[in-house]
Design a protein around this motif. Structure first.
Motif, PDB file in Angstrom:
ATOM      1  N   ARG A   1      -8.943  -6.306   2.059  1.00  8.08           N
ATOM      2  CA  ARG A   1      -8.662  -6.943   0.763  1.00  8.08           C
ATOM      3  C   ARG A   1      -7.497  -6.288   0.042  1.00  8.08           C
ATOM      4  N   ALA A   2      -7.148  -5.083   0.477  1.00  6.70           N
ATOM      5  CA  ALA A   2      -6.026  -4.352  -0.109  1.00  6.70           C
ATOM      6  C   ALA A   2      -5.272  -3.662   1.019  1.00  6.70           C
ATOM      7  N   ASN A   3      -4.010  -3.414   0.786  1.00  4.96           N
ATOM      8  CA  ASN A   3      -3.205  -2.653   1.741  1.00  4.96           C
ATOM      9  C   ASN A   3      -3.417  -1.165   1.457  1.00  4.96           C
ATOM     10  N   LEU A   4      -4.129  -0.486   2.350  1.00  2.00           N
ATOM     11  CA  LEU A   4      -4.418   0.933   2.172  1.00  2.00           C
ATOM     12  C   LEU A   4      -3.328   1.751   2.853  1.00  2.00           C
ATOM     13  N   VAL A   5      -2.755   2.683   2.092  1.00  2.00           N
ATOM     14  CA  VAL A   5      -1.634   3.486   2.573  1.00  2.00           C
ATOM     15  C   VAL A   5      -1.895   4.948   2.227  1.00  2.00           C
ATOM     16  N   VAL A   6      -1.542   5.834   3.147  1.00  7.10           N
ATOM     17  CA  VAL A   6      -1.604   7.277   2.881  1.00  7.10           C
ATOM     18  C   VAL A   6      -0.204   7.838   3.094  1.00  7.10           C
ATOM     19  N   PHE A   7       0.341   8.441   2.053  1.00  8.73           N
ATOM     20  CA  PHE A   7       1.600   9.171   2.172  1.00  8.73           C
ATOM     21  C   PHE A   7       1.255  10.649   2.257  1.00  8.73           C
ATOM     22  N   ASP A   8       1.715  11.283   3.324  1.00  7.05           N
ATOM     23  CA  ASP A   8       1.369  12.670   3.619  1.00  7.05           C
ATOM     24  C   ASP A   8       2.550  13.582   3.298  1.00  7.05           C
ATOM     25  N   PHE A   9       2.318  14.551   2.408  1.00  7.95           N
ATOM     26  CA  PHE A   9       3.339  15.506   1.979  1.00  7.95           C
ATOM     27  C   PHE A   9       3.033  16.921   2.473  1.00  7.95           C
ATOM     28  N   THR A  10       2.298  17.031   3.579  1.00 10.87           N
ATOM     29  CA  THR A  10       1.911  18.337   4.085  1.00 10.87           C
ATOM     30  C   THR A  10       3.129  19.195   4.436  1.00 10.87           C
ATOM     31  N   ASN A  11       4.105  18.596   5.072  1.00  8.69           N
ATOM     32  CA  ASN A  11       5.314  19.331   5.455  1.00  8.69           C
ATOM     33  C   ASN A  11       6.485  18.354   5.539  1.00  8.69           C
ATOM     34  N   LYS A  12       7.643  18.835   5.907  1.00  2.98           N
ATOM     35  CA  LYS A  12       8.839  17.993   5.946  1.00  2.98           C
ATOM     36  C   LYS A  12       8.684  16.843   6.938  1.00  2.98           C
ATOM     37  N   ALA A  13       8.123  17.119   8.100  1.00  2.00           N
ATOM     38  CA  ALA A  13       7.969  16.079   9.117  1.00  2.00           C
ATOM     39  C   ALA A  13       7.055  14.951   8.627  1.00  2.00           C
ATOM     40  N   THR A  14       5.911  15.291   8.026  1.00  2.00           N
ATOM     41  CA  THR A  14       4.993  14.250   7.555  1.00  2.00           C
ATOM     42  C   THR A  14       5.577  13.526   6.340  1.00  2.00           C
ATOM     43  N   THR A  15       6.310  14.246   5.511  1.00  4.09           N
ATOM     44  CA  THR A  15       6.966  13.610   4.365  1.00  4.09           C
ATOM     45  C   THR A  15       8.016  12.619   4.838  1.00  4.09           C
ATOM     46  N   ASP A  16       8.795  12.997   5.848  1.00 11.42           N
ATOM     47  CA  ASP A  16       9.815  12.091   6.389  1.00 11.42           C
ATOM     48  C   ASP A  16       9.180  10.848   7.000  1.00 11.42           C
ATOM     49  N   MET A  17       8.070  11.006   7.716  1.00 10.73           N
ATOM     50  CA  MET A  17       7.367   9.851   8.290  1.00 10.73           C
ATOM     51  C   MET A  17       6.825   8.952   7.178  1.00 10.73           C
ATOM     52  N   SER A  18       6.301   9.559   6.133  1.00  7.29           N
ATOM     53  CA  SER A  18       5.787   8.774   5.007  1.00  7.29           C
ATOM     54  C   SER A  18       6.915   8.042   4.296  1.00  7.29           C
ATOM     55  N   ARG A  19       8.061   8.687   4.149  1.00  2.03           N
ATOM     56  CA  ARG A  19       9.230   8.040   3.533  1.00  2.03           C
ATOM     57  C   ARG A  19       9.652   6.810   4.352  1.00  2.03           C
ATOM     58  N   ALA A  20       9.658   6.937   5.671  1.00  2.00           N
ATOM     59  CA  ALA A  20      10.011   5.805   6.538  1.00  2.00           C
ATOM     60  C   ALA A  20       8.994   4.669   6.384  1.00  2.00           C
ATOM     61  N   GLN A  21       7.735   5.021   6.295  1.00  2.00           N
ATOM     62  CA  GLN A  21       6.691   4.008   6.096  1.00  2.00           C
ATOM     63  C   GLN A  21       6.874   3.314   4.744  1.00  2.00           C
ATOM     64  N   ALA A  22       7.174   4.078   3.715  1.00  2.00           N
ATOM     65  CA  ALA A  22       7.391   3.504   2.386  1.00  2.00           C
ATOM     66  C   ALA A  22       8.567   2.527   2.420  1.00  2.00           C
ATOM     67  N   LYS A  23       9.622   2.900   3.089  1.00  2.00           N
ATOM     68  CA  LYS A  23      10.796   2.016   3.191  1.00  2.00           C
ATOM     69  C   LYS A  23      10.432   0.729   3.924  1.00  2.00           C
ATOM     70  N   ARG A  24       9.689   0.849   5.030  1.00  2.00           N
ATOM     71  CA  ARG A  24       9.286  -0.322   5.818  1.00  2.00           C
ATOM     72  C   ARG A  24       8.446  -1.291   4.983  1.00  2.00           C
TER      73      ARG A  24
END
Length: 152
Positions: free
Chosen positions: A76-99
């Motif tokens: 019913r909702a788009n569930l998203v997790v942005f992970d800021f644990t380290n640079k690599a996970t932050t970069d992956m989350s940034r790419a997901q946010a852009k997509r």
């Protein structure tokens, strides 16, 4: 006297490191299914975004409520997790946010761990943001309000 003080400080430091290590290991980032571009284009579904980091104590304490949100709102909702644990996970989350078209939200909230935010599915603007440890009912009220706004 100084030796006792140093010993006491050392014991406290070791205990803190041990607690932090256990927290880090037990606070894995929650997983949610990847949102397809077709699902992302469905403007009737709000986004529910968890801003998470393994080192964040609030994130660890909100994992149970996130599980409840996942059960109650998956589909019913788009569930998203942005992970800021380290640079690599932050970069992956940034790419997901852009997509997903959530770059503005990501940029405005990067690193604000311990927060669960609700975004309007059409505008991708934040409609509610809850930081810290709260009961599931508070999250439910915010998400339900966003779902009701779409049906009007």
């Amino acid at each position: 006297m100084i030796k006792k003080a140093l010993l006491g400080v050392t014991v406290v430091a070791v205990a803190l490191v041990a607690v932090a290590s256990v927290m880090y290991v037990r606070n894995a980032t929650p997983t949610v299914p990847t949102i397809s571009l077709v699902e992302a284009a469905n403007t009737s579904r709000p986004y529910v975004v968890k801003l998470h980091a393994q080192w964040c104590p609030i994130c660890m304490l909100t994992k149970k409520v996130w599980s409840q949100i996942d059960v109650a709102y998956s589909g019913r909702a788009n569930l998203v997790v942005f992970d800021f644990t380290n640079k690599a996970t932050t970069d992956m989350s940034r790419a997901q946010a852009k997509r997903l078209g959530l770059e503005n939200f990501f940029d405005e909230n990067a690193g604000s761990t311990g927060t669960i935010a609700i975004l309007d599915g059409r505008t991708k603007e934040e409609t509610a943001s809850i930081h810290g440890i709260r009961g599931f009912d508070e999250y439910r009220a915010a998400i339900d309000a966003s779902l009701r706004a779409v049906t009007r």
